[in-house]
Design an enzyme around this catalytic site. Structure first.
Site, mmCIF file in Angstrom:
data_model
loop_
_atom_site.group_PDB
_atom_site.id
_atom_site.type_symbol
_atom_site.label_atom_id
_atom_site.label_comp_id
_atom_site.label_asym_id
_atom_site.label_seq_id
_atom_site.Cartn_x
_atom_site.Cartn_y
_atom_site.Cartn_z
ATOM 1 N NE ARG A 1 10.079 -3.478 -12.476
ATOM 2 C CZ ARG A 1 9.945 -2.059 -12.711
ATOM 3 N NH1 ARG A 1 8.891 -2.794 -13.172
ATOM 4 N NH2 ARG A 1 10.376 -1.058 -12.894
ATOM 5 C CG LEU B 1 -1.959 1.151 1.263
ATOM 6 C CD1 LEU B 1 -3.025 0.524 0.342
ATOM 7 C CD2 LEU B 1 -2.959 0.948 2.535
ATOM 8 N N GLY B 2 2.083 0.844 -1.033
ATOM 9 C CA GLY B 2 2.447 2.508 -1.693
ATOM 10 C C GLY B 2 1.993 3.641 -1.908
ATOM 11 N NE ARG B 3 5.423 7.319 -4.817
ATOM 12 C CZ ARG B 3 6.453 7.350 -4.322
ATOM 13 N NH1 ARG B 3 6.731 8.071 -2.971
ATOM 14 N NH2 ARG B 3 7.370 6.546 -4.803
ATOM 15 C CB ILE B 4 1.013 2.585 -6.659
ATOM 16 C CG1 ILE B 4 2.122 3.355 -7.959
ATOM 17 C CG2 ILE B 4 0.421 1.266 -8.341
ATOM 18 C CD1 ILE B 4 2.963 2.403 -9.396
ATOM 19 C CD GLU C 1 8.950 -6.818 -17.801
ATOM 20 O OE1 GLU C 1 9.581 -5.858 -18.546
ATOM 21 O OE2 GLU C 1 7.841 -7.008 -17.765
ATOM 22 C CG HIS D 1 7.108 -3.351 -17.924
ATOM 23 N ND1 HIS D 1 8.516 -3.684 -17.357
ATOM 24 C CD2 HIS D 1 6.073 -1.639 -17.549
ATOM 25 C CE1 HIS D 1 8.029 -2.914 -16.511
ATOM 26 N NE2 HIS D 1 7.285 -1.762 -16.363
ATOM 27 C CB THR E 1 0.123 -2.899 -12.739
ATOM 28 O OG1 THR E 1 0.017 -2.799 -11.110
ATOM 29 C CG2 THR E 1 -1.378 -3.255 -13.663
ATOM 30 C CB ALA F 1 1.198 -0.258 -15.886
#
Ligand code: GLV
Length: 334
Positions: free
Chosen positions: A241, A158-161, A270, A289, A239, A291
């Site tokens: 890694r 639950l960081g920024r994104i 990737e 990749h 979304t 997003a």
């Protein structure tokens, strides 16, 4: 005074930002709209004071050796910096800067888009209309999806994104659970999200969204054991890694129905090989990749990355350091 030399592995989208770089630096620019090959990268870093790169450029000890001891800054045009050997850069007193914040909304929007698309079978429906002209409106067996509204979302990280996704999910009246190594009490209060230990979150969520950085601790944090804890009706959204999830375990989980589906923007390998088992599965949605790929992100990130590299080269403290400890040692060194 000669201008500092920098290698820029991809043109910045705005001419204004490129101009700023040219004013202060001698710029060696990869003009092509694709990453430099390993050989090109190694050739062009030689003798550079700064390196402005993307996450497709692997910046390791060899790159730093070849660049030489005058290399002061590696600025990546991304929030993640797992493509850079940060510990090695730190040992050498090289700043590593990144662009957090500017892609938060773009990635959160994309995570929601993936969640809605997998639950409502959007890609299947689109392909069906476009390529087969199929149309069985109101048939109770036709392209049945599931509601997202009112379901339980489990956010890992639950960081920024993660927080930006929680804000959007509130609008869908979702019950929101999160797991993180630290409790986010302010966000818990503000958004009404509930903390759960990882195993509990996996057992309860209808959608699990991965939003942690890739580190030694998060590598393969979702493997067979964890996928088996999820509900057979649940979906995995990634979304962050690819290597946070053990891909072989995920393929098995999707084949054997331990979970209902997955919507993925990131992969352990990737580009994802076209013949990879994931590309053959119906209960999977894949994006390359991208997003963060919005005009807004690229515009803002370009401003940030240009500012950061210039600050470091002028001896000022960059604002977004992945290795802030270099600042004090560099100060002592100069
Ligand atoms: C995107 O994946 C980024 O790290 O910026």
């Amino acid at each position: 005074m000669p201008k500092p030399k920098i290698y820029v592995t991809r043109r910045l989208p705005s001419e204004k930002d490129m101009k700023k770089l040219y004013e202060y630096c001698e710029v060696d620019l990869n003009e092509r709209d694709e990453p430099p090959s390993r050989e090109e990268l190694l050739e062009h870093v030689k003798g550079k004071d700064g390196l402005l790169c993307l996450l497709t450029d692997k910046i390791d000890r060899e790159v730093m050796d070849i660049a030489g001891s005058q290399l002061k800054v590696i600025s990546t045009y991304s929030v993640g910096f797992d493509h850079i050997e940060v510990e090695e850069a730190t040992k050498r007193g090289i700043y590593v800067t990144h662009t957090p914040g500017v892609l938060t909304d773009a990635v959160a929007d994309h995570a929601m888009a993936l969640m809605l698309a997998i639950a409502r079978r959007l890609i299947e429906a689109h392909n069906c209309v476009k390529t087969k002209g199929c149309w069985r409106t109101w048939s109770p067996t036709f392209l049945l999806g599931e509601d997202v509204y009112g379901k339980t979302l489990g956010i890992i990280g639950l960081g920024r994104i993660g927080t930006a996704i929680a804000k959007r999910a509130k609008g869908f009246n979702m019950r929101i659970l999160y797991y993180d190594i630290v409790r986010r009490e302010r966000v818990e209060k503000e958004l009404g999200v509930e903390y759960r230990p990882l195993d509990e979150l996996l057992r309860e969520a209808d959608f699990v969204s991965i939003n942690v950085a890739l580190t030694k601790e998060t590598y393969h944090m979702i493997g067979e054991r964890e996928l088996k804890l999820m509900k057979p009706s649940a979906y995995l959204i990634n979304t962050a890694r690819g290597a946070v999830v053990d891909t072989s375990a995920l393929v098995k989980a999707l084949r054997e129905g331990w979970i209902a589906g997955a919507a993925l923007d990131v992969f352990e390998e990737e580009p994802l090989p076209i013949d990879h088992p994931l590309t053959k599965m119906e209960n999977v949605i894949l994006t390359p990749h991208m997003a963060a790929h919005t005009e807004e992100f690229f515009r803002e990130a370009a401003v940030t990355v240009a500012k950061e590299v210039l600050k470091a080269l002028k001896g000022e403290r960059p604002a977004y350091l992945a290795n802030p400890e270099v600042y004090s040692t560099t100060k002592l060194r100069t």
